[in-house]
Design an enzyme around this catalytic site. Structure first.
Site, PDB file in Angstrom:
ATOM      1  N   GLU A  89       8.975   3.509  -2.372  1.00 17.35           N
ATOM      2  CA  GLU A  89       8.898   3.683  -3.816  1.00 17.35           C
ATOM      3  C   GLU A  89       8.858   5.168  -4.179  1.00 17.35           C
ATOM      4  OE1 GLU A  89       6.831  -0.228  -5.628  1.00 17.35           O
ATOM      5  OE2 GLU A  89       5.383   1.130  -4.743  1.00 17.35           O
ATOM      6  N   CYS A 102       7.730  11.911  -7.794  1.00 20.97           N
ATOM      7  CA  CYS A 102       6.899  11.821  -6.599  1.00 20.97           C
ATOM      8  C   CYS A 102       7.689  10.991  -5.597  1.00 20.97           C
ATOM      9  CB  CYS A 102       5.587  11.139  -6.969  1.00 20.97           C
ATOM     10  SG  CYS A 102       4.545  10.788  -5.549  1.00 20.97           S
ATOM     11  N   CYS A 109       2.804   4.239   6.728  1.00 19.25           N
ATOM     12  CA  CYS A 109       2.112   5.488   7.063  1.00 19.25           C
ATOM     13  C   CYS A 109       1.083   5.197   8.140  1.00 19.25           C
ATOM     14  CB  CYS A 109       1.421   6.044   5.818  1.00 19.25           C
ATOM     15  SG  CYS A 109       0.532   7.595   6.095  1.00 19.25           S
ATOM     16  N   CYS A 113      -5.811   6.305   5.946  1.00 17.81           N
ATOM     17  CA  CYS A 113      -6.884   6.634   4.997  1.00 17.81           C
ATOM     18  C   CYS A 113      -7.395   5.324   4.389  1.00 17.81           C
ATOM     19  CB  CYS A 113      -6.379   7.565   3.897  1.00 17.81           C
ATOM     20  SG  CYS A 113      -5.807   9.151   4.530  1.00 17.81           S
ATOM     21  N   CYS A 116      -6.412   4.075   0.711  1.00 14.41           N
ATOM     22  CA  CYS A 116      -5.021   4.179   0.243  1.00 14.41           C
ATOM     23  C   CYS A 116      -4.228   2.917   0.545  1.00 14.41           C
ATOM     24  CB  CYS A 116      -4.351   5.384   0.906  1.00 14.41           C
ATOM     25  SG  CYS A 116      -2.635   5.615   0.418  1.00 14.41           S
ATOM     26  N   ASN A 287      -7.679   5.433  -8.079  1.00 14.73           N
ATOM     27  CA  ASN A 287      -6.968   4.289  -8.644  1.00 14.73           C
ATOM     28  C   ASN A 287      -7.313   3.073  -7.807  1.00 14.73           C
ATOM     29  OD1 ASN A 287      -5.386   5.803 -10.635  1.00 14.73           O
ATOM     30  ND2 ASN A 287      -4.495   6.743  -8.810  1.00 14.73           N
ATOM     31  N   CYS A 328      -1.254   7.390  -7.792  1.00 12.28           N
ATOM     32  CA  CYS A 328      -1.527   7.894  -6.437  1.00 12.28           C
ATOM     33  C   CYS A 328      -2.165   6.809  -5.600  1.00 12.28           C
ATOM     34  CB  CYS A 328      -2.518   9.050  -6.455  1.00 12.28           C
ATOM     35  SG  CYS A 328      -2.115  10.353  -7.578  1.00 12.28           S
TER      36      CYS A 328
HETATM   37  N1  SAH Z   1      -0.048  11.748   3.192  1.00 14.47           N
HETATM   38  C1  SAH Z   1      -0.068  12.797   2.209  1.00 14.47           C
HETATM   39  C2  SAH Z   1       0.704  12.409   1.003  1.00 14.47           C
HETATM   40  C3  SAH Z   1       0.057  11.352   0.147  1.00 14.47           C
HETATM   41  S1  SAH Z   1      -0.273  12.148  -1.328  1.00 14.47           S
HETATM   42  C4  SAH Z   1      -1.492  13.179   1.925  1.00 14.47           C
HETATM   43  O1  SAH Z   1      -2.391  12.545   2.471  1.00 14.47           O
HETATM   44  O2  SAH Z   1      -1.726  14.156   1.231  1.00 14.47           O
HETATM   45  C5  SAH Z   1      -1.146  11.034  -2.209  1.00 14.47           C
HETATM   46  C6  SAH Z   1      -2.496  11.572  -2.656  1.00 14.47           C
HETATM   47  O3  SAH Z   1      -3.150  10.508  -3.308  1.00 14.47           O
HETATM   48  C7  SAH Z   1      -3.352  11.963  -1.467  1.00 14.47           C
HETATM   49  O4  SAH Z   1      -4.223  12.991  -1.804  1.00 14.47           O
HETATM   50  C8  SAH Z   1      -4.107  10.674  -1.252  1.00 14.47           C
HETATM   51  O5  SAH Z   1      -5.264  10.871  -0.503  1.00 14.47           O
HETATM   52  C9  SAH Z   1      -4.394  10.246  -2.673  1.00 14.47           C
HETATM   53  N2  SAH Z   1      -4.702   8.834  -2.805  1.00 14.47           N
HETATM   54  C10 SAH Z   1      -4.496   7.843  -1.918  1.00 14.47           C
HETATM   55  N3  SAH Z   1      -4.919   6.665  -2.420  1.00 14.47           N
HETATM   56  C11 SAH Z   1      -5.384   6.918  -3.660  1.00 14.47           C
HETATM   57  C12 SAH Z   1      -5.906   6.119  -4.695  1.00 14.47           C
HETATM   58  N4  SAH Z   1      -6.011   4.796  -4.558  1.00 14.47           N
HETATM   59  N5  SAH Z   1      -6.287   6.720  -5.838  1.00 14.47           N
HETATM   60  C13 SAH Z   1      -6.110   8.048  -5.999  1.00 14.47           C
HETATM   61  N6  SAH Z   1      -5.601   8.848  -5.073  1.00 14.47           N
HETATM   62  C14 SAH Z   1      -5.246   8.302  -3.908  1.00 14.47           C
END
Ligand code: SAH
Length: 336
Positions: A89, A102, A109, A113, A116, A287, A328
């Site tokens: 996406e 974005c 992935c 985390c 996420c 989120n 995000c």
């Molecule tokens: N793998 C990279 C790119 C992902 S960027 C990274 O880790 O930076 C996406 C951003 O959104 C990252 O900072 C991630 O930690 C954050 N993120 C992931 N899940 C989220 C959520 N549910 N709500 C808000 N931010 C989130």
């Protein structure tokens, strides 16, 4: 056969030299692809027929496809189907400063985390360069408008797909490519230390963002498995080297998770960790997604005030896209 949209200008120059042609032809090809949006090699009319035939023999140009669009308030989410029927996406955002996309860098992935959604599907494969480039081309074509900003913050860990990422960045940044200014491009990483070091040698002024999300190893270990490999002290020392080498300000991303990383103590520790560094902190309201138990912090304002009182630069990320799961951490490599 390689996709022509996989090649950066230097690769095309090498190709033309290898077939005994002048390397300036590379620029002509770039102009056809990225300025005239001509994807039929037969129509590259300023390149003679023999060379066009060679190009046709050596390269294909095929596209991923837009499988679905969802429209929200000032955002559009695109689901792309790849040639091998995997999905990724991308999200288009209408900011007051312009259009931003974005984009995703991997199918799934491996970083794991805990908060996420994107990482609930393990990495299936890296995206090829052209699959990243085409996310932008297809969105521009869909909206008949030009993208001004790109963030590599979709599905995947870009530094776990480093070579394709760099090719992609060079193609979209090139003046005869998509001509997106380096300062308008941001790559976000969870902190793959050797790649942060490599990135500091890149001769482009592209922005770097680090997903820190916790000021101490105990907290970070709980939410980001990568911290067991590259802990906070390793990541911070790589960042310090990066900043002193490039003189560029780094974004520190900090997702605000209720009762996990949002206490006053966490804020104070974050101040100690970042004080004096050329960074700015981007607090991300969490989120929520239905499959994951974390909830949004209720203390974003207090947390922010402590950082500001102590002299850090702080912004809170604008929330949008939540209603269509385009925010995000909500993107998925799945059709449903
Ligand atoms: N793998 C990279 C790119 C992902 S960027 C990274 O880790 O930076 C996406 C951003 O959104 C990252 O900072 C991630 O930690 C954050 N993120 C992931 N899940 C989220 C959520 N549910 N709500 C808000 N931010 C989130």
């Amino acid at each position: 056969m390689k996709n022509l949209l996989d090649l950066k200008i230097e690769d095309l120059e090498d190709y033309f030299i290898s077939i005994g042609e002048k390397k300036y032809k590379a620029l002509q090809v770039f102009e056809w692809l990225y300025i005239h949006k001509e994807y039929d090699i037969n129509n590259f009319t300023n390149i003679n027929k023999d060379i066009r035939n060679k190009l046709l023999n050596d390269f294909k140009i095929n596209f991923i496809s837009i499988k679905r669009r969802e429209v929200g308030d000032l955002v559009k989410k695109y689901l792309f189907e790849l040639e091998d029927h995997n999905y990724v996406e991308a999200v288009l955002m209408y900011h007051d400063y312009g259009l931003s996309v974005c984009i995703s860098s991997q199918v799934g992935c491996n970083m794991g985390c805990k908060f996420c959604e994107s990482g609930r599907l393990k990495k299936v494969r890296n995206l090829e360069t052209y699959e990243m480039v085409e996310q932008i081309l297809l969105i521009e074509n869909d909206i008949k408008d030009k993208i001004n900003n790109v963030v590599v913050m979709g599905i995947g860990e870009p530094f776990d797909n480093y070579d394709n990422l760099i090719n992609f960045l060079k193609i979209i940044n090139h003046p005869k490519g998509l001509a997106i200014g380096a300062r308008h491009i941001t790559v976000s990483t969870c902190g793959i230390v050797p790649k942060i070091e490599e990135f500091s040698n890149l001769d482009l002024q592209i922005n770097l963002a680090l997903s820190l999300h916790a000021p101490d190893d105990e907290t970070r270990d709980k939410i980001m498995p990568i911290n067991k490999v590259y802990n906070i002290s390793k990541v911070m020392s790589a960042l310090k080297k990066y900043i002193s080498k490039t003189n560029r300000r780094v974004t520190i991303e900090y997702v605000m998770l209720n009762m996990v990383n949002d206490s006053i103590e966490h804020a104070n520790k974050l101040v100690l960790l970042l004080k004096g560094m050329n960074v700015y902190v981007n607090l991300i309201p969490y989120n929520e997604t239905k499959n994951i138990d974390f909830t949004k912090s209720k203390r974003i304002k207090e947390f922010k005030d402590i950082l500001i009182k102590n002299g850090l630069n702080v912004t809170v990320r604008k929330e949008f896209g939540g209603n269509i799961s385009a925010a995000c951490g909500q993107l998925r490599s799945k059709e449903v």
